[in-house]
Design a protein around this motif. Structure first.
Motif, short mmCIF file in Angstrom:
data_model
loop_
_atom_site.label_atom_id
_atom_site.label_comp_id
_atom_site.label_asym_id
_atom_site.label_seq_id
_atom_site.Cartn_x
_atom_site.Cartn_y
_atom_site.Cartn_z
N GLY A 28 0.92 -1.46 -0.13
CA GLY A 28 -0.07 -0.01 0.06
C GLY A 28 0.67 1.27 -0.27
N ALA A 29 0.20 2.27 0.25
CA ALA A 29 0.71 3.85 -0.18
C ALA A 29 1.77 3.71 1.33
N GLY A 30 2.97 4.34 1.19
CA GLY A 30 4.00 4.64 2.22
C GLY A 30 4.80 3.35 2.49
N GLN A 31 4.85 2.48 1.63
CA GLN A 31 5.69 1.12 2.12
C GLN A 31 7.16 1.69 1.54
N SER A 32 8.05 0.96 2.39
CA SER A 32 9.48 1.53 1.94
C SER A 32 9.87 0.84 0.64
N GLU A 33 10.75 1.32 -0.16
CA GLU A 33 11.20 0.86 -1.35
C GLU A 33 11.99 -0.38 -1.25
N SER A 34 12.34 -0.80 -0.13
CA SER A 34 13.06 -2.03 0.31
C SER A 34 11.94 -3.10 -0.22
N PHE A 35 10.78 -2.95 -0.32
CA PHE A 35 9.92 -4.10 -0.73
C PHE A 35 9.60 -3.95 -2.23
N VAL A 36 9.12 -5.25 -2.74
CA VAL A 36 9.38 -5.28 -4.27
C VAL A 36 8.25 -4.46 -4.96
N ILE A 37 7.14 -4.43 -4.56
CA ILE A 37 6.07 -3.84 -5.30
C ILE A 37 6.30 -2.21 -5.00
N SER A 38 6.83 -1.37 -4.08
CA SER A 38 6.85 -0.16 -3.81
C SER A 38 8.27 0.10 -4.47
N SER A 39 9.24 -0.78 -4.59
CA SER A 39 10.28 -0.32 -5.38
C SER A 39 10.09 -0.04 -6.85
N MET A 40 9.28 -1.31 -7.32
CA MET A 40 8.86 -1.21 -8.72
C MET A 40 8.28 0.18 -8.93
N ALA A 41 7.17 0.60 -8.32
CA ALA A 41 6.31 1.43 -8.26
C ALA A 41 7.16 2.82 -8.24
N ARG A 42 8.13 3.01 -7.64
CA ARG A 42 9.12 4.21 -7.53
C ARG A 42 9.81 4.27 -8.82
N GLN A 43 10.40 3.04 -9.33
CA GLN A 43 11.02 3.03 -10.63
C GLN A 43 10.09 3.60 -11.67
N LEU A 44 8.88 3.16 -11.81
CA LEU A 44 7.97 3.53 -12.75
C LEU A 44 7.67 4.97 -12.77
N VAL A 45 7.51 5.49 -11.64
CA VAL A 45 7.36 6.79 -11.48
C VAL A 45 8.40 7.63 -11.98
N ARG A 46 9.72 7.41 -11.57
CA ARG A 46 10.96 8.02 -11.94
C ARG A 46 10.90 7.92 -13.64
N VAL A 47 10.38 6.93 -14.31
CA VAL A 47 10.58 6.69 -15.74
C VAL A 47 9.49 7.58 -16.39
N CYS A 48 8.35 7.83 -15.60
CA CYS A 48 7.25 8.72 -16.08
C CYS A 48 7.76 10.13 -16.12
N HIS A 49 8.54 10.47 -15.00
CA HIS A 49 9.11 11.79 -14.76
C HIS A 49 10.52 12.19 -15.61
N GLY A 50 10.94 11.09 -16.27
CA GLY A 50 12.10 11.26 -17.10
C GLY A 50 13.34 11.25 -16.22
#
Length: 303
Positions: free
Chosen positions: A163-185
Protein backbone atom coordinates in the motif's frame (compact mmCIF):
# COMPACT_ATOMS: atom_id res chain seq x y z
CA UNK A 1 -14.61 4.11 24.09
CA UNK A 2 -12.00 1.42 24.69
CA UNK A 3 -8.33 2.28 24.92
CA UNK A 4 -6.00 0.73 22.35
CA UNK A 5 -2.21 0.69 22.58
CA UNK A 6 -0.33 0.06 19.34
CA UNK A 7 3.42 -0.47 19.10
CA UNK A 8 5.12 0.50 15.85
CA UNK A 9 2.80 3.38 14.99
CA UNK A 10 5.54 5.04 12.95
CA UNK A 11 5.89 2.02 10.68
CA UNK A 12 4.10 1.30 7.42
CA UNK A 13 1.13 -0.55 8.94
CA UNK A 14 1.11 1.62 12.06
CA UNK A 15 0.63 4.82 10.09
CA UNK A 16 -2.29 3.31 8.20
CA UNK A 17 -3.82 2.02 11.43
CA UNK A 18 -3.52 5.43 13.05
CA UNK A 19 -5.25 7.05 10.05
CA UNK A 20 -7.99 4.42 10.19
CA UNK A 21 -8.67 5.12 13.86
CA UNK A 22 -8.93 8.84 13.17
CA UNK A 23 -11.77 8.31 10.69
CA UNK A 24 -15.40 9.03 11.69
CA UNK A 25 -16.07 5.29 11.31
CA UNK A 26 -13.29 4.39 13.77
CA UNK A 27 -15.72 2.60 16.08
CA UNK A 28 -15.06 1.95 19.75
CA UNK A 29 -11.28 2.30 19.82
CA UNK A 30 -9.45 5.31 21.23
CA UNK A 31 -5.75 5.23 20.44
CA UNK A 32 -3.43 5.78 23.39
CA UNK A 33 -0.96 8.47 22.39
CA UNK A 34 2.42 7.05 21.47
CA UNK A 35 5.44 7.97 23.57
CA UNK A 36 9.12 7.35 22.84
CA UNK A 37 9.84 3.75 23.70
CA UNK A 38 12.30 0.98 22.99
CA UNK A 39 11.20 -2.65 23.14
CA UNK A 40 14.64 -3.59 24.43
CA UNK A 41 14.36 -1.08 27.31
CA UNK A 42 11.63 -2.13 29.74
CA UNK A 43 11.75 1.18 31.61
CA UNK A 44 10.53 3.05 28.53
CA UNK A 45 7.57 0.68 28.25
CA UNK A 46 6.67 1.20 31.92
CA UNK A 47 6.80 4.98 31.36
CA UNK A 48 4.48 4.70 28.35
CA UNK A 49 1.95 2.66 30.32
CA UNK A 50 2.10 4.84 33.43
CA UNK A 51 -0.74 7.16 32.41
CA UNK A 52 -3.09 4.64 30.75
CA UNK A 53 -3.74 0.92 31.03
CA UNK A 54 -5.10 -0.22 27.65
CA UNK A 55 -8.08 -2.45 27.04
CA UNK A 56 -6.31 -3.96 24.05
CA UNK A 57 -2.89 -4.03 22.41
CA UNK A 58 -1.78 -4.56 18.82
CA UNK A 59 1.93 -5.37 18.81
CA UNK A 60 3.25 -4.32 15.39
CA UNK A 61 6.74 -3.10 16.26
CA UNK A 62 9.80 -5.11 15.41
CA UNK A 63 12.69 -5.71 13.04
CA UNK A 64 10.83 -6.65 9.85
CA UNK A 65 13.42 -6.71 7.06
CA UNK A 66 14.57 -10.24 6.19
CA UNK A 67 18.00 -9.30 4.74
CA UNK A 68 18.75 -7.31 7.91
CA UNK A 69 17.97 -10.41 9.98
CA UNK A 70 20.76 -12.28 8.16
CA UNK A 71 23.17 -9.38 8.75
CA UNK A 72 22.34 -9.14 12.47
CA UNK A 73 20.36 -12.14 13.72
CA UNK A 74 21.11 -11.41 17.38
CA UNK A 75 19.57 -7.94 17.16
CA UNK A 76 16.54 -9.34 15.32
CA UNK A 77 15.94 -11.87 18.10
CA UNK A 78 16.53 -9.26 20.77
CA UNK A 79 13.93 -6.88 19.33
CA UNK A 80 11.33 -9.37 18.11
CA UNK A 81 11.46 -12.01 20.86
CA UNK A 82 12.87 -10.34 23.97
CA UNK A 83 11.16 -7.08 23.05
CA UNK A 84 7.83 -8.90 23.01
CA UNK A 85 8.62 -10.42 26.41
CA UNK A 86 9.45 -6.95 27.76
CA UNK A 87 6.10 -5.66 26.50
CA UNK A 88 4.14 -8.54 28.01
CA UNK A 89 5.87 -8.10 31.36
CA UNK A 90 5.32 -4.34 31.35
CA UNK A 91 1.61 -4.88 30.68
CA UNK A 92 1.41 -7.39 33.52
CA UNK A 93 3.06 -4.96 35.91
CA UNK A 94 0.47 -2.37 34.88
CA UNK A 95 -2.40 -4.72 35.68
CA UNK A 96 -3.48 -5.34 32.08
CA UNK A 97 -6.27 -7.92 31.68
CA UNK A 98 -7.45 -7.23 28.14
CA UNK A 99 -6.86 -8.41 24.57
CA UNK A 100 -3.39 -8.75 23.03
CA UNK A 101 -2.83 -9.25 19.30
CA UNK A 102 0.66 -10.27 18.27
CA UNK A 103 1.42 -9.56 14.62
CA UNK A 104 3.67 -12.31 13.30
CA UNK A 105 4.22 -13.14 9.61
CA UNK A 106 3.25 -15.66 6.97
CA UNK A 107 7.00 -15.99 6.42
CA UNK A 108 7.10 -18.39 9.38
CA UNK A 109 5.81 -21.22 7.18
CA UNK A 110 9.06 -21.28 5.22
CA UNK A 111 9.42 -23.65 2.27
CA UNK A 112 5.99 -25.10 1.55
CA UNK A 113 5.27 -27.92 -0.91
CA UNK A 114 2.62 -27.26 -3.52
CA UNK A 115 0.56 -30.09 -2.04
CA UNK A 116 0.09 -27.98 1.12
CA UNK A 117 -1.27 -24.92 -0.68
CA UNK A 118 -3.23 -22.87 0.04
CA UNK A 119 -1.34 -22.59 3.30
CA UNK A 120 -3.51 -22.93 6.41
CA UNK A 121 -2.75 -22.44 10.10
CA UNK A 122 -2.49 -26.21 10.71
CA UNK A 123 0.77 -26.32 8.73
CA UNK A 124 3.80 -26.53 11.01
CA UNK A 125 6.11 -23.51 10.66
CA UNK A 126 9.51 -24.19 9.12
CA UNK A 127 11.32 -20.84 9.35
CA UNK A 128 14.17 -20.38 6.88
CA UNK A 129 15.61 -17.04 8.02
CA UNK A 130 16.39 -15.40 11.37
CA UNK A 131 13.43 -13.02 11.03
CA UNK A 132 10.98 -15.91 10.73
CA UNK A 133 12.70 -17.71 13.63
CA UNK A 134 12.21 -14.62 15.80
CA UNK A 135 8.53 -14.44 14.84
CA UNK A 136 7.80 -18.11 15.58
CA UNK A 137 9.60 -17.77 18.90
CA UNK A 138 7.53 -14.74 19.88
CA UNK A 139 4.35 -16.56 18.79
CA UNK A 140 5.14 -19.42 21.15
CA UNK A 141 5.87 -16.95 23.94
CA UNK A 142 2.48 -15.28 23.40
CA UNK A 143 0.69 -18.63 23.32
CA UNK A 144 2.36 -19.63 26.59
CA UNK A 145 1.13 -16.39 28.15
CA UNK A 146 -2.37 -17.11 26.84
CA UNK A 147 -2.41 -20.22 29.02
CA UNK A 148 -0.96 -18.53 32.09
CA UNK A 149 -2.61 -15.10 32.17
CA UNK A 150 -6.28 -14.00 32.33
CA UNK A 151 -5.89 -12.25 28.98
CA UNK A 152 -7.14 -12.99 25.47
CA UNK A 153 -4.06 -13.38 23.28
CA UNK A 154 -4.08 -14.04 19.54
CA UNK A 155 -1.50 -14.30 16.76
CA UNK A 156 -1.99 -12.86 13.27
CA UNK A 157 0.13 -14.15 10.41
CA UNK A 158 -0.15 -11.56 7.63
CA UNK A 159 1.17 -12.52 4.21
CA UNK A 160 2.59 -9.92 1.79
CA UNK A 161 0.74 -6.66 2.37
CA UNK A 162 1.24 -3.57 0.26
CA UNK A 163 0.00 0.00 0.00
CA UNK A 164 0.89 3.65 0.02
CA UNK A 165 3.85 4.64 2.17
CA UNK A 166 5.69 1.33 2.09
CA UNK A 167 9.49 1.35 2.03
CA UNK A 168 11.13 0.83 -1.34
CA UNK A 169 13.02 -2.11 0.14
CA UNK A 170 9.86 -4.11 -0.67
CA UNK A 171 9.40 -5.23 -4.25
CA UNK A 172 6.09 -3.63 -5.27
CA UNK A 173 6.99 -0.30 -3.73
CA UNK A 174 10.43 -0.40 -5.36
CA UNK A 175 8.97 -1.11 -8.78
CA UNK A 176 6.37 1.64 -8.34
CA UNK A 177 9.05 4.18 -7.52
CA UNK A 178 11.07 3.21 -10.57
CA UNK A 179 7.99 3.47 -12.81
CA UNK A 180 7.22 6.94 -11.48
CA UNK A 181 10.82 7.98 -12.12
CA UNK A 182 10.52 6.70 -15.69
CA UNK A 183 7.32 8.76 -16.11
CA UNK A 184 9.15 11.87 -14.88
CA UNK A 185 12.16 11.25 -17.13
CA UNK A 186 14.40 10.67 -14.12
CA UNK A 187 15.61 7.26 -15.29
CA UNK A 188 15.63 5.28 -18.57
CA UNK A 189 12.64 3.03 -19.33
CA UNK A 190 14.17 0.00 -17.67
CA UNK A 191 13.49 -1.51 -14.25
CA UNK A 192 16.07 -3.33 -12.17
CA UNK A 193 14.34 -6.39 -10.76
CA UNK A 194 15.08 -9.53 -8.78
CA UNK A 195 13.36 -12.86 -9.33
CA UNK A 196 9.94 -11.74 -10.53
CA UNK A 197 8.64 -15.10 -11.72
CA UNK A 198 7.64 -16.08 -8.19
CA UNK A 199 4.07 -15.82 -6.95
CA UNK A 200 2.89 -14.19 -3.75
CA UNK A 201 -0.35 -13.63 -1.88
CA UNK A 202 -0.67 -9.83 -1.88
CA UNK A 203 -3.20 -8.00 0.28
CA UNK A 204 -3.94 -4.30 0.66
CA UNK A 205 -2.71 -2.90 3.97
CA UNK A 206 -6.18 -1.42 4.60
CA UNK A 207 -7.69 -4.92 4.49
CA UNK A 208 -4.99 -6.12 6.87
CA UNK A 209 -5.96 -3.43 9.38
CA UNK A 210 -9.64 -4.37 9.19
CA UNK A 211 -8.66 -7.95 9.98
CA UNK A 212 -6.69 -6.84 13.06
CA UNK A 213 -9.57 -4.75 14.39
CA UNK A 214 -12.02 -7.62 13.91
CA UNK A 215 -9.66 -9.99 15.71
CA UNK A 216 -9.62 -7.68 18.73
CA UNK A 217 -13.38 -8.26 19.05
CA UNK A 218 -13.85 -11.79 17.77
CA UNK A 219 -10.57 -13.70 17.83
CA UNK A 220 -10.16 -16.72 20.07
CA UNK A 221 -7.67 -16.92 22.93
CA UNK A 222 -4.48 -18.74 21.96
CA UNK A 223 -5.49 -18.92 18.30
CA UNK A 224 -3.45 -18.22 15.17
CA UNK A 225 -4.99 -16.55 12.11
CA UNK A 226 -3.67 -16.15 8.58
CA UNK A 227 -4.35 -12.71 7.11
CA UNK A 228 -4.17 -13.06 3.34
CA UNK A 229 -6.14 -12.63 0.11
CA UNK A 230 -6.28 -16.30 -0.88
CA UNK A 231 -5.16 -15.31 -4.40
CA UNK A 232 -1.83 -16.19 -5.97
CA UNK A 233 -0.28 -13.44 -8.12
CA UNK A 234 2.96 -13.46 -10.09
CA UNK A 235 5.23 -10.51 -9.30
CA UNK A 236 5.91 -10.03 -13.02
CA UNK A 237 2.18 -9.60 -13.64
CA UNK A 238 1.92 -7.05 -10.83
CA UNK A 239 4.73 -4.99 -12.40
CA UNK A 240 3.07 -5.21 -15.82
CA UNK A 241 -0.22 -3.97 -14.34
CA UNK A 242 1.53 -1.04 -12.66
CA UNK A 243 3.28 -0.15 -15.91
CA UNK A 244 -0.11 -0.16 -17.64
CA UNK A 245 -1.58 2.08 -14.94
CA UNK A 246 1.42 4.41 -15.22
CA UNK A 247 1.12 4.49 -19.01
CA UNK A 248 4.73 3.51 -19.74
CA UNK A 249 6.57 0.67 -21.47
CA UNK A 250 9.67 -0.58 -19.70
CA UNK A 251 12.39 -3.20 -20.05
CA UNK A 252 12.92 -5.49 -17.08
CA UNK A 253 16.58 -6.14 -16.21
CA UNK A 254 17.53 -8.64 -13.54
CA UNK A 255 19.83 -7.27 -10.83
CA UNK A 256 21.79 -10.01 -8.97
CA UNK A 257 21.86 -7.81 -5.86
CA UNK A 258 18.06 -8.04 -5.67
CA UNK A 259 18.01 -11.85 -5.62
CA UNK A 260 17.09 -13.37 -2.24
CA UNK A 261 18.33 -16.76 -1.12
CA UNK A 262 15.99 -19.51 0.17
CA UNK A 263 13.33 -18.24 -2.21
CA UNK A 264 9.87 -19.81 -2.11
CA UNK A 265 8.60 -20.11 -5.68
CA UNK A 266 4.88 -20.04 -4.94
CA UNK A 267 2.86 -18.62 -2.06
CA UNK A 268 -0.89 -18.59 -1.55
CA UNK A 269 -2.60 -18.66 1.82
CA UNK A 270 -5.98 -19.55 3.21
CA UNK A 271 -7.86 -17.05 5.36
CA UNK A 272 -10.85 -19.38 5.82
CA UNK A 273 -10.40 -19.47 9.60
CA UNK A 274 -10.25 -15.68 9.87
CA UNK A 275 -13.32 -15.25 7.67
CA UNK A 276 -15.28 -17.95 9.49
CA UNK A 277 -14.62 -16.60 12.98
CA UNK A 278 -14.73 -12.84 12.36
CA UNK A 279 -16.69 -12.29 9.15
CA UNK A 280 -13.71 -10.54 7.55
CA UNK A 281 -13.32 -10.45 3.79
CA UNK A 282 -10.80 -8.57 1.63
CA UNK A 283 -12.47 -5.49 0.19
CA UNK A 284 -9.86 -3.54 -1.81
CA UNK A 285 -9.34 -4.57 -5.45
CA UNK A 286 -5.72 -5.21 -6.41
CA UNK A 287 -5.87 -2.54 -9.15
CA UNK A 288 -6.90 0.05 -6.55
CA UNK A 289 -4.02 -1.05 -4.37
CA UNK A 290 -1.43 -0.71 -7.13
CA UNK A 291 -2.81 2.68 -8.13
CA UNK A 292 -2.51 3.88 -4.53
CA UNK A 293 1.15 2.80 -4.43
CA UNK A 294 1.89 4.60 -7.70
CA UNK A 295 0.07 7.74 -6.60
CA UNK A 296 1.97 7.77 -3.34
CA UNK A 297 5.33 7.55 -5.11
CA UNK A 298 4.27 10.25 -7.57
CA UNK A 299 3.59 12.53 -4.62
CA UNK A 300 6.87 11.64 -2.93
CA UNK A 301 8.98 12.12 -6.05
CA UNK A 302 7.43 15.53 -6.73
CA UNK A 303 8.46 16.91 -3.34
Amino acid sequence: MRKLLVTGLRGFVGRHLKARLQMPTAGVWQLIEAQPHDLTDAATLDAWLAADCPDAVIHLAGQTFVPESFRDPARTLQVNLLGTLNLLQALKRRGFRGTFLYVSSGDVYGQVDQAHMPISEVLTPRPRNPYAVSKVSAELLCQQWSYAEPWRIMVARPFNHIGAGQSESFVISSMARQLVRVCHGLQPPRLEVGDIDVTRDFLDVRDVIEAYLLLLDKGGNGQVYNVCSGQERKVRDMIAEMARLAGVEVELVQDPARMRRAEQRRVVGSSDKLQRETGWKPGVHITDTLQSVLSDWAARESQ
